[in-house]
Design an enzyme around this catalytic site. Structure first.
Site, PDB file in Angstrom:
ATOM      1  CB  SER A  76      -0.906   0.022   1.233  1.00 33.32           C
ATOM      2  OG  SER A  76      -1.656  -1.159   1.316  1.00 33.32           O
TER       3      SER A  76
HETATM    4  N1  SAH Z   1      -1.214  -4.823   3.814  1.00 32.45           N
HETATM    5  C1  SAH Z   1      -0.402  -5.175   2.650  1.00 32.45           C
HETATM    6  C2  SAH Z   1      -1.002  -4.749   1.346  1.00 32.45           C
HETATM    7  C3  SAH Z   1      -2.265  -5.408   1.049  1.00 32.45           C
HETATM    8  S1  SAH Z   1      -2.552  -5.854  -0.664  1.00 32.45           S
HETATM    9  C4  SAH Z   1       1.002  -4.600   2.768  1.00 32.45           C
HETATM   10  O1  SAH Z   1       1.297  -3.886   3.712  1.00 32.45           O
HETATM   11  O2  SAH Z   1       1.833  -4.929   1.895  1.00 32.45           O
HETATM   12  C5  SAH Z   1      -3.930  -6.888  -0.340  1.00 32.45           C
HETATM   13  C6  SAH Z   1      -3.567  -8.255   0.174  1.00 32.45           C
HETATM   14  O3  SAH Z   1      -4.767  -8.846   0.611  1.00 32.45           O
HETATM   15  C7  SAH Z   1      -2.979  -9.185  -0.893  1.00 32.45           C
HETATM   16  O4  SAH Z   1      -1.822  -9.775  -0.442  1.00 32.45           O
HETATM   17  C8  SAH Z   1      -4.097 -10.202  -1.101  1.00 32.45           C
HETATM   18  O5  SAH Z   1      -3.628 -11.489  -1.460  1.00 32.45           O
HETATM   19  C9  SAH Z   1      -4.758 -10.206   0.261  1.00 32.45           C
HETATM   20  N2  SAH Z   1      -6.139 -10.696   0.288  1.00 32.45           N
HETATM   21  C10 SAH Z   1      -7.133 -10.508  -0.606  1.00 32.45           C
HETATM   22  N3  SAH Z   1      -8.262 -11.122  -0.202  1.00 32.45           N
HETATM   23  C11 SAH Z   1      -7.976 -11.718   1.000  1.00 32.45           C
HETATM   24  C12 SAH Z   1      -8.704 -12.531   1.919  1.00 32.45           C
HETATM   25  N4  SAH Z   1      -9.991 -12.876   1.705  1.00 32.45           N
HETATM   26  N5  SAH Z   1      -8.094 -12.952   3.021  1.00 32.45           N
HETATM   27  C13 SAH Z   1      -6.787 -12.648   3.274  1.00 32.45           C
HETATM   28  N6  SAH Z   1      -6.038 -11.903   2.438  1.00 32.45           N
HETATM   29  C14 SAH Z   1      -6.621 -11.441   1.316  1.00 32.45           C
END
Ligand code: SAH
Length: 216
Positions: free
Chosen positions: A64
Protein backbone atom coordinates in the site's frame (compact mmCIF):
# COMPACT_ATOMS: atom_id res chain seq x y z
CA UNK A 1 21.21 2.07 -3.15
CA UNK A 2 22.96 2.98 0.07
CA UNK A 3 21.36 2.69 3.49
CA UNK A 4 21.88 6.42 3.97
CA UNK A 5 20.04 7.15 0.77
CA UNK A 6 17.13 5.00 1.93
CA UNK A 7 17.01 6.67 5.34
CA UNK A 8 17.08 10.14 3.73
CA UNK A 9 14.32 9.25 1.32
CA UNK A 10 12.21 7.86 4.13
CA UNK A 11 12.70 11.01 6.19
CA UNK A 12 11.71 13.17 3.20
CA UNK A 13 8.60 11.09 2.61
CA UNK A 14 7.47 11.40 6.23
CA UNK A 15 8.23 15.14 6.23
CA UNK A 16 5.97 15.40 3.19
CA UNK A 17 3.22 13.38 4.91
CA UNK A 18 3.56 15.59 7.99
CA UNK A 19 3.27 18.76 5.88
CA UNK A 20 0.21 17.40 4.08
CA UNK A 21 -1.54 17.21 7.48
CA UNK A 22 -3.38 14.12 6.37
CA UNK A 23 -1.54 12.21 9.07
CA UNK A 24 -1.27 14.13 12.31
CA UNK A 25 -0.78 11.43 14.97
CA UNK A 26 2.85 11.83 16.11
CA UNK A 27 3.17 8.14 17.04
CA UNK A 28 2.09 7.08 13.56
CA UNK A 29 4.49 9.54 11.93
CA UNK A 30 7.33 8.30 14.12
CA UNK A 31 6.68 4.67 13.20
CA UNK A 32 6.54 5.55 9.48
CA UNK A 33 9.93 7.21 10.02
CA UNK A 34 11.32 3.99 11.51
CA UNK A 35 9.94 1.05 9.52
CA UNK A 36 12.25 0.32 6.54
CA UNK A 37 9.71 0.03 3.71
CA UNK A 38 12.48 -0.68 1.19
CA UNK A 39 13.11 -4.05 2.85
CA UNK A 40 9.51 -5.19 2.29
CA UNK A 41 9.53 -5.32 -1.52
CA UNK A 42 11.92 -5.29 -4.46
CA UNK A 43 12.17 -1.58 -5.11
CA UNK A 44 13.99 -0.43 -8.23
CA UNK A 45 15.62 2.48 -6.39
CA UNK A 46 15.44 4.57 -3.24
CA UNK A 47 13.00 6.91 -5.05
CA UNK A 48 10.83 3.93 -5.89
CA UNK A 49 10.92 2.57 -2.32
CA UNK A 50 9.87 5.90 -0.82
CA UNK A 51 7.52 7.32 -3.44
CA UNK A 52 4.10 7.86 -1.86
CA UNK A 53 2.58 5.24 -4.15
CA UNK A 54 1.41 1.64 -4.03
CA UNK A 55 4.02 -0.60 -5.70
CA UNK A 56 3.67 -4.07 -7.23
CA UNK A 57 4.74 -7.03 -5.07
CA UNK A 58 3.84 -9.82 -7.53
CA UNK A 59 0.77 -12.03 -8.05
CA UNK A 60 -1.20 -8.92 -9.04
CA UNK A 61 -0.93 -7.44 -5.53
CA UNK A 62 0.57 -4.23 -4.16
CA UNK A 63 2.28 -2.86 -1.08
CA UNK A 64 0.00 0.00 0.00
CA UNK A 65 0.82 3.67 -0.42
CA UNK A 66 2.57 4.98 2.72
CA UNK A 67 -0.04 7.75 3.20
CA UNK A 68 -2.77 5.12 3.18
CA UNK A 69 -0.92 2.88 5.65
CA UNK A 70 -0.55 5.95 7.86
CA UNK A 71 -4.18 7.00 7.49
CA UNK A 72 -5.55 3.56 8.34
CA UNK A 73 -3.15 3.18 11.27
CA UNK A 74 -4.20 6.60 12.58
CA UNK A 75 -7.90 5.87 12.08
CA UNK A 76 -7.55 2.78 14.29
CA UNK A 77 -6.86 5.00 17.34
CA UNK A 78 -4.15 2.74 18.77
CA UNK A 79 -2.50 3.42 22.11
CA UNK A 80 -0.09 0.48 22.20
CA UNK A 81 -2.10 -1.97 24.31
CA UNK A 82 -4.37 -3.46 21.67
CA UNK A 83 -4.69 -6.85 20.06
CA UNK A 84 -4.98 -6.18 16.34
CA UNK A 85 -6.17 -8.28 13.40
CA UNK A 86 -5.00 -7.32 9.91
CA UNK A 87 -6.60 -8.85 6.83
CA UNK A 88 -4.25 -8.96 3.79
CA UNK A 89 -0.64 -9.35 4.93
CA UNK A 90 0.81 -8.78 1.44
CA UNK A 91 4.41 -7.66 1.98
CA UNK A 92 4.01 -7.44 5.76
CA UNK A 93 4.80 -3.71 5.77
CA UNK A 94 1.52 -2.54 7.25
CA UNK A 95 1.66 -5.35 9.82
CA UNK A 96 5.10 -4.08 10.86
CA UNK A 97 3.74 -0.54 11.26
CA UNK A 98 0.75 -1.77 13.27
CA UNK A 99 2.99 -3.93 15.46
CA UNK A 100 4.87 -0.85 16.63
CA UNK A 101 1.61 0.87 17.58
CA UNK A 102 -0.09 -2.00 19.43
CA UNK A 103 0.57 -5.02 21.65
CA UNK A 104 0.12 -7.83 19.12
CA UNK A 105 -0.89 -8.26 15.48
CA UNK A 106 -2.43 -11.35 13.87
CA UNK A 107 -2.24 -10.90 10.09
CA UNK A 108 -4.18 -13.16 7.71
CA UNK A 109 -3.18 -13.66 4.06
CA UNK A 110 -4.96 -15.87 1.51
CA UNK A 111 -1.86 -16.39 -0.71
CA UNK A 112 0.55 -18.81 0.96
CA UNK A 113 3.73 -17.51 -0.77
CA UNK A 114 3.07 -14.00 0.58
CA UNK A 115 2.32 -15.27 4.06
CA UNK A 116 5.51 -17.33 4.17
CA UNK A 117 7.72 -14.54 2.82
CA UNK A 118 6.18 -11.97 5.17
CA UNK A 119 6.54 -14.27 8.18
CA UNK A 120 10.28 -14.68 7.52
CA UNK A 121 10.79 -10.98 6.73
CA UNK A 122 9.00 -9.79 9.89
CA UNK A 123 10.91 -12.24 12.10
CA UNK A 124 14.25 -11.32 10.53
CA UNK A 125 13.59 -7.61 11.02
CA UNK A 126 12.63 -8.17 14.66
CA UNK A 127 8.87 -7.62 14.54
CA UNK A 128 8.33 -10.34 17.12
CA UNK A 129 4.76 -9.40 18.07
CA UNK A 130 3.27 -10.26 14.65
CA UNK A 131 1.82 -13.68 13.78
CA UNK A 132 1.12 -14.32 10.10
CA UNK A 133 -1.53 -16.89 9.17
CA UNK A 134 -2.70 -18.39 5.89
CA UNK A 135 -6.46 -18.05 5.78
CA UNK A 136 -9.49 -16.44 4.22
CA UNK A 137 -9.98 -13.04 5.82
CA UNK A 138 -13.73 -13.28 5.23
CA UNK A 139 -13.64 -15.64 8.21
CA UNK A 140 -11.37 -13.44 10.31
CA UNK A 141 -9.09 -15.33 12.71
CA UNK A 142 -11.32 -17.10 15.18
CA UNK A 143 -8.65 -18.42 17.54
CA UNK A 144 -7.38 -14.92 18.32
CA UNK A 145 -10.78 -13.23 18.69
CA UNK A 146 -12.03 -10.93 20.02
CA UNK A 147 -9.82 -8.14 18.64
CA UNK A 148 -9.63 -4.56 19.91
CA UNK A 149 -8.81 -3.35 16.40
CA UNK A 150 -9.25 -4.77 12.90
CA UNK A 151 -7.55 -3.35 9.78
CA UNK A 152 -8.74 -4.64 6.41
CA UNK A 153 -6.25 -3.98 3.59
CA UNK A 154 -8.15 -5.47 0.63
CA UNK A 155 -11.59 -4.25 -0.40
CA UNK A 156 -14.74 -6.32 0.22
CA UNK A 157 -18.08 -5.05 -1.15
CA UNK A 158 -19.42 -5.03 2.42
CA UNK A 159 -17.70 -5.46 5.77
CA UNK A 160 -17.72 -9.25 6.42
CA UNK A 161 -20.03 -10.32 9.27
CA UNK A 162 -17.31 -12.53 10.81
CA UNK A 163 -15.07 -9.49 11.27
CA UNK A 164 -17.79 -7.52 13.02
CA UNK A 165 -18.45 -10.54 15.23
CA UNK A 166 -14.74 -10.82 16.12
CA UNK A 167 -14.48 -7.14 17.11
CA UNK A 168 -14.41 -6.65 20.90
CA UNK A 169 -16.84 -4.29 22.68
CA UNK A 170 -15.36 -0.78 22.32
CA UNK A 171 -13.41 -2.01 19.30
CA UNK A 172 -12.61 -0.18 16.06
CA UNK A 173 -12.51 -1.65 12.55
CA UNK A 174 -11.23 0.20 9.47
CA UNK A 175 -11.85 -1.17 5.97
CA UNK A 176 -11.99 -0.07 2.33
CA UNK A 177 -15.44 -1.05 1.05
CA UNK A 178 -16.65 -1.09 -2.55
CA UNK A 179 -16.01 -2.45 -6.03
CA UNK A 180 -13.13 -1.99 -8.47
CA UNK A 181 -14.21 1.55 -9.38
CA UNK A 182 -15.49 3.14 -6.20
CA UNK A 183 -14.41 2.47 -2.65
CA UNK A 184 -14.84 4.31 0.62
CA UNK A 185 -12.69 3.90 3.68
CA UNK A 186 -15.08 3.20 6.55
CA UNK A 187 -14.58 3.03 10.30
CA UNK A 188 -16.87 0.90 12.46
CA UNK A 189 -16.99 1.29 16.23
CA UNK A 190 -18.68 -1.14 18.56
CA UNK A 191 -20.02 0.42 21.72
CA UNK A 192 -18.80 -0.73 25.13
CA UNK A 193 -21.79 -3.05 25.54
CA UNK A 194 -20.88 -4.74 22.25
CA UNK A 195 -24.28 -3.97 20.78
CA UNK A 196 -24.48 -0.91 18.57
CA UNK A 197 -22.06 -0.45 15.69
CA UNK A 198 -21.44 3.12 14.55
CA UNK A 199 -20.19 3.65 10.99
CA UNK A 200 -18.17 6.64 9.71
CA UNK A 201 -17.11 7.43 6.15
CA UNK A 202 -13.42 8.47 6.05
CA UNK A 203 -13.30 9.24 2.33
CA UNK A 204 -12.41 7.79 -1.06
CA UNK A 205 -9.76 5.07 -1.27
CA UNK A 206 -8.54 2.37 -3.67
CA UNK A 207 -7.45 -1.15 -2.72
CA UNK A 208 -7.18 -4.48 -4.55
CA UNK A 209 -10.35 -6.55 -4.08
CA UNK A 210 -10.76 -8.91 -1.15
CA UNK A 211 -11.11 -12.37 -2.70
CA UNK A 212 -12.59 -15.58 -1.29
CA UNK A 213 -10.67 -18.66 -0.25
CA UNK A 214 -6.96 -19.39 0.07
CA UNK A 215 -4.39 -20.30 -2.61
CA UNK A 216 -0.94 -21.88 -2.72
N1 SAH B 1 -1.21 -4.82 3.81
C1 SAH B 1 -0.40 -5.17 2.65
C2 SAH B 1 -1.00 -4.75 1.35
C3 SAH B 1 -2.26 -5.41 1.05
S1 SAH B 1 -2.55 -5.85 -0.66
C4 SAH B 1 1.00 -4.60 2.77
O1 SAH B 1 1.30 -3.89 3.71
O2 SAH B 1 1.83 -4.93 1.89
C5 SAH B 1 -3.93 -6.89 -0.34
C6 SAH B 1 -3.57 -8.26 0.17
O3 SAH B 1 -4.77 -8.85 0.61
C7 SAH B 1 -2.98 -9.19 -0.89
O4 SAH B 1 -1.82 -9.77 -0.44
C8 SAH B 1 -4.10 -10.20 -1.10
O5 SAH B 1 -3.63 -11.49 -1.46
C9 SAH B 1 -4.76 -10.21 0.26
N2 SAH B 1 -6.14 -10.70 0.29
C10 SAH B 1 -7.13 -10.51 -0.61
N3 SAH B 1 -8.26 -11.12 -0.20
C11 SAH B 1 -7.98 -11.72 1.00
C12 SAH B 1 -8.70 -12.53 1.92
N4 SAH B 1 -9.99 -12.88 1.71
N5 SAH B 1 -8.09 -12.95 3.02
C13 SAH B 1 -6.79 -12.65 3.27
N6 SAH B 1 -6.04 -11.90 2.44
C14 SAH B 1 -6.62 -11.44 1.32
Amino acid sequence: MSQLDQDDRRRELVDMLTASRWITDPRVLQVLREVPRHLFFEAASAEDAYADKPRPIGLGQTISQPAVVGAISQALLLNGTERVLEIGTGSGYHAAVLSRLSAHVDSVERLRPFAEAARIRLATLGYANVSVHVGDGYEGWMSGAPYDRIAVTAAPTAVPDALIAQLAPGGVLVAPVGDLETQRLVRLRKDAQGGTVRVEDLGAILFVPMLRGTAS
